[in-house]
Design an enzyme around this catalytic site. Structure first.
Site, PDB file in Angstrom:
ATOM      1  N   ASN A 151      30.907  44.555  36.424  1.00  0.00           N
ATOM      2  CA  ASN A 151      32.070  44.235  35.576  1.00  0.00           C
ATOM      3  C   ASN A 151      31.940  44.789  34.156  1.00  0.00           C
ATOM      4  O   ASN A 151      32.925  45.224  33.563  1.00  0.00           O
ATOM      5  CB  ASN A 151      32.333  42.730  35.560  1.00  0.00           C
ATOM      6  N   GLU A 249      21.847  34.979  35.606  1.00  0.00           N
ATOM      7  CA  GLU A 249      23.146  34.722  34.968  1.00  0.00           C
ATOM      8  C   GLU A 249      24.185  34.938  36.046  1.00  0.00           C
ATOM      9  O   GLU A 249      24.432  36.068  36.473  1.00  0.00           O
ATOM     10  CB  GLU A 249      23.326  35.674  33.780  1.00  0.00           C
ATOM     11  N   CYS A 283      32.524  37.154  33.451  1.00  0.00           N
ATOM     12  CA  CYS A 283      32.067  35.828  33.859  1.00  0.00           C
ATOM     13  C   CYS A 283      32.493  34.757  32.853  1.00  0.00           C
ATOM     14  O   CYS A 283      32.491  33.579  33.161  1.00  0.00           O
ATOM     15  CB  CYS A 283      30.551  35.826  34.057  1.00  0.00           C
ATOM     16  N   GLU A 461      19.381  34.155  27.972  1.00  0.00           N
ATOM     17  CA  GLU A 461      19.096  35.479  27.415  1.00  0.00           C
ATOM     18  C   GLU A 461      19.605  35.466  25.973  1.00  0.00           C
ATOM     19  O   GLU A 461      20.167  34.491  25.517  1.00  0.00           O
ATOM     20  CB  GLU A 461      19.794  36.542  28.265  1.00  0.00           C
TER      21      GLU A 461
HETATM   22  O1  TXE Z   1      27.942  40.845  43.205  1.00  0.00           O
HETATM   23  P1  TXE Z   1      26.431  40.925  43.581  1.00  0.00           P
HETATM   24  P2  TXE Z   1      29.213  41.326  44.022  1.00  0.00           P
HETATM   25  C1  TXE Z   1      30.679  37.317  41.137  1.00  0.00           C
HETATM   26  C2  TXE Z   1      32.150  37.513  41.412  1.00  0.00           C
HETATM   27  C3  TXE Z   1      32.167  38.468  42.534  1.00  0.00           C
HETATM   28  C4  TXE Z   1      30.965  37.997  43.314  1.00  0.00           C
HETATM   29  C5  TXE Z   1      30.364  39.018  44.227  1.00  0.00           C
HETATM   30  O2  TXE Z   1      32.720  36.290  41.823  1.00  0.00           O
HETATM   31  O3  TXE Z   1      33.329  38.415  43.296  1.00  0.00           O
HETATM   32  O4  TXE Z   1      30.028  37.650  42.331  1.00  0.00           O
HETATM   33  O5  TXE Z   1      30.250  40.245  43.549  1.00  0.00           O
HETATM   34  C6  TXE Z   1      22.739  43.500  43.389  1.00  0.00           C
HETATM   35  N1  TXE Z   1      18.726  41.630  45.991  1.00  0.00           N
HETATM   36  N2  TXE Z   1      30.168  38.147  40.064  1.00  0.00           N
HETATM   37  O6  TXE Z   1      29.032  41.151  45.494  1.00  0.00           O
HETATM   38  O7  TXE Z   1      26.243  41.261  45.013  1.00  0.00           O
HETATM   39  C7  TXE Z   1      23.923  44.417  43.479  1.00  0.00           C
HETATM   40  O8  TXE Z   1      23.543  45.674  44.000  1.00  0.00           O
HETATM   41  C8  TXE Z   1      18.788  42.184  44.771  1.00  0.00           C
HETATM   42  C9  TXE Z   1      29.882  37.493  38.836  1.00  0.00           C
HETATM   43  O9  TXE Z   1      29.570  42.647  43.558  1.00  0.00           O
HETATM   44  O10 TXE Z   1      25.831  39.681  43.071  1.00  0.00           O
HETATM   45  C10 TXE Z   1      24.353  44.480  42.034  1.00  0.00           C
HETATM   46  O11 TXE Z   1      23.515  45.391  41.318  1.00  0.00           O
HETATM   47  N3  TXE Z   1      19.920  42.638  44.223  1.00  0.00           N
HETATM   48  C11 TXE Z   1      29.112  38.322  37.923  1.00  0.00           C
HETATM   49  C12 TXE Z   1      24.099  43.059  41.547  1.00  0.00           C
HETATM   50  O12 TXE Z   1      23.164  42.514  42.478  1.00  0.00           O
HETATM   51  C13 TXE Z   1      21.066  42.488  44.903  1.00  0.00           C
HETATM   52  C14 TXE Z   1      29.320  39.760  37.914  1.00  0.00           C
HETATM   53  C15 TXE Z   1      25.323  42.160  41.509  1.00  0.00           C
HETATM   54  O13 TXE Z   1      25.975  42.199  42.748  1.00  0.00           O
HETATM   55  C16 TXE Z   1      21.072  41.901  46.192  1.00  0.00           C
HETATM   56  C17 TXE Z   1      29.560  40.298  39.233  1.00  0.00           C
HETATM   57  C18 TXE Z   1      19.838  41.459  46.721  1.00  0.00           C
HETATM   58  N4  TXE Z   1      19.742  40.890  47.944  1.00  0.00           N
HETATM   59  C19 TXE Z   1      30.005  39.487  40.237  1.00  0.00           C
HETATM   60  N5  TXE Z   1      22.348  41.893  46.634  1.00  0.00           N
HETATM   61  C20 TXE Z   1      28.791  37.759  36.569  1.00  0.00           C
HETATM   62  N6  TXE Z   1      28.000  36.713  36.526  1.00  0.00           N
HETATM   63  O14 TXE Z   1      29.178  38.305  35.548  1.00  0.00           O
HETATM   64  C21 TXE Z   1      23.115  42.451  45.682  1.00  0.00           C
HETATM   65  N7  TXE Z   1      22.346  42.831  44.629  1.00  0.00           N
END
Ligand code: TXE
Length: 481
Positions: A151, A249, A283, A461
């Site tokens: 994001n 986070e 977020c 953080e």
């Molecule tokens: O996030 P992911 P996604 C929320 C938002 C969104 C949902 C899913 O609701 O719809 O999460 O989003 C890495 N081991 N937020 O699926 O999967 C991945 O490659 C290690 C809130 O896109 O959590 C990426 O680099 N790493 C949020 C990162 O994790 C792993 C911002 C985030 O992806 C992994 C984004 C694993 N097993 C989404 N699986 C906020 N807090 O700001 C994935 N990743």
């Protein structure tokens, strides 16, 4: 087609898998580059480089580390336009936002931690009368992992890397596979700034493959992660048996509490922004809006008028307020929630539909959507949507709105609009959130602790909190005669 490569040991390279992932431009739905698809053996290579770089980097003077990091910050600023264009193309966000927020903040992250490390100190405790002196050593952990989401791509990537490097660690970092471009470009900036090779290693690829390999690597001492709550829980399960330090986070479902005694016009303007900035994909966006009943009808009509004025369109058009959502699958998820809202009895006051932008018909555009709800326990008001969708409902008393604000599983931020100082103090203490904004939103001083409660994560953080996370505190106890 452009290739997005790993950056390991100061050199761009392909993954050992030889496989590639498609990278989409959300504004037109077209594949415009290919990402090298890394696996555990690439993470091992990155680890070897980071381990070799650690003894020198951790013993590099603070002045020198700071100097190199300031240079990275300056180079990010020098390349503001090209990096902002890359971010807008990769993510779908308005170019104006990337120019004003994403890239300047990435530069600030490096500048802030370059300066902070020169002011970081530790405690000493003299055991008076016992001829004993204690002091605390703050030592870097070694090789650490930083995993960031899509994001705010470069903004959040650097928010983790900068404190990790400043405190003397070497890093394996992975950006989201949905938005890898600006992290890829950071490699050459680090080389130009003179960051020694191996100090920062950037591995591209999917979460379950490359991300998982970083988390599961037995010698990676800490993981700083921003992303979804489910992913965070999975990371915690993987890391816990190895006793890694974790900073997570995660998601949010942040309440916006609007009282009749607030400064109305300011509140209205900021609430439009806190609802829909970055297509609602921050977020910290305030996605649950609670309004005191005496001003509810007025707010509802004024808010809808303002939201309808937001221009959805090409991220590269200067007049665009709302760009494209980050991916087709994410857009489908958000649309699913809009449909669910109606099944649950919610009333769509405006928006709700896909937008076809002329010349960019395959892009992922959605109208900013306002949904009036009756029951705060409905799923659209409980689950993180992470898109241009907000709910609104009235409340009668402070007690009632506090109870509703706190009755979600998340606890990242809350925004309060009131001119009553007593109420400000009462609610600031009672709201279950890591950050409470009063009469403002997304107002960030990088010295402050940043993070959430409950399902929004663990750890903080920002400022010295981040430097503490990335260091091990060691007590040295000296008995003297
Ligand atoms: O996030 P992911 P996604 C929320 C938002 C969104 C949902 C899913 O609701 O719809 O999460 O989003 C890495 N081991 N937020 O699926 O999967 C991945 O490659 C290690 C809130 O896109 O959590 C990426 O680099 N790493 C949020 C990162 O994790 C792993 C911002 C985030 O992806 C992994 C984004 C694993 N097993 C989404 N699986 C906020 N807090 O700001 C994935 N990743």
């Amino acid at each position: 087609m452009e290739k997005i490569l790993n950056f390991i040991d100061g050199t761009y390279c392909e993954s050992q898998s030889g496989k590639w992932l498609d990278n989409y431009n959300p504004s037109n739905g077209a594949v415009y580059s290919q990402i090298t698809r890394s696996n555990a053996s690439d993470v091992d290579r990155a680890y070897t480089a980071a381990k070799a770089a650690f003894p020198t980097w951790s013993n590099t003077t603070l002045e020198e580390r700071s100097r190199i990091m300031l240079k990275i910050s300056n180079l990010l600023e020098d390349r503001l336009l090209s990096l902002a264009e890359a971010e807008a193309k990769d993510n779908g966000k308005p170019l104006s936002l990337a120019l004003a927020v994403d890239i300047p903040r990435a530069a600030s992250n490096f500048r802030f931690f370059a300066n902070a490390i020169t002011q970081f100190s530790s405690e000493s405790h003299e055991s008076v009368g016992l001829q004993t002196m204690n002091f605390t050593l703050r030592q870097p952990l070694g090789v650490v992992g930083c995993i960031s989401p899509w994001n705010l791509p470069l903004y959040l990537f650097t928010w983790k890397i900068a404190p990790a490097l400043a405190s003397g660690n070497t890093v394996i970092a992975k950006p989201s596979e949905v938005t890898p471009m600006t992290a890829y470009l950071l490699g050459e900036i680090c080389n130009e700034a003179g960051l020694p090779k191996g100090v920062l290693n950037i591995v591209q690829g999917t979460g379950p493959e490359a991300g998982q390999a970083i988390v599961a690597h037995p010698e990676v001492k800490a993981i700083s992660f921003t992303g979804g709550t489910e992913t965070g829980a999975h990371i915690a399960r993987t890391a816990a048996p190895m006793f890694k330090k974790l900073s997570l986070e995660l998601g949010g479902k942040n309440p916006n509490l609007i009282f009749a005694d607030c400064e109305y016009d300011k509140m209205l303007a900021v609430t439009v922004r806190s609802s829909f900035a970055n297509q609602g994909q921050i977020c910290l966006c305030g996605s649950r809006i609670f309004v005191e009943r005496s001003i509810y009808d007025k707010f509802k009509s004024d808010f809808v008028v303002k939201v309808k004025q937001l221009k959805v369109g090409d991220p590269f058009e200067a007049k665009t307020n709302v760009g494209a959502l980050v991916s087709k699958s994410h857009m489908k998820k958000v649309q699913g929630y809009i449909a669910l809202a109606q099944e649950e009895g919610g009333i769509v006051l405006c928006g709700g539909d896909e937008v076809k932008v002329k010349g960019l018909e395959e892009g992922y555009y959605l109208e900013p959507t306002v949904i009036e709800i009756e029951d705060d326990q409905c799923r659209v008001n409980q689950e993180e949507i992470f898109g241009p969708v907000v709910t609104i409902m009235p409340f009668d008393t402070e007690t009632e709105v506090l109870q509703m604000a706190n009755s979600v599983k998340y606890g990242l931020s809350a925004t309060l609009w009131t001119s009553n100082i007593d109420r400000t103090m009462r609610l600031s203490k009672e709201l279950e959130a890591g950050i409470v904004w009063v009469n403002t939103w997304l107002n960030r001083d990088l010295r402050t602790p940043f993070g959430g409660m409950k399902a929004s994560g663990v750890g903080r953080e920002g400022g010295f909190e981040a430097l503490r996370f990335f260091t091990e505190a060691k007590n040295v106890c000296i008995r003297y005669e």
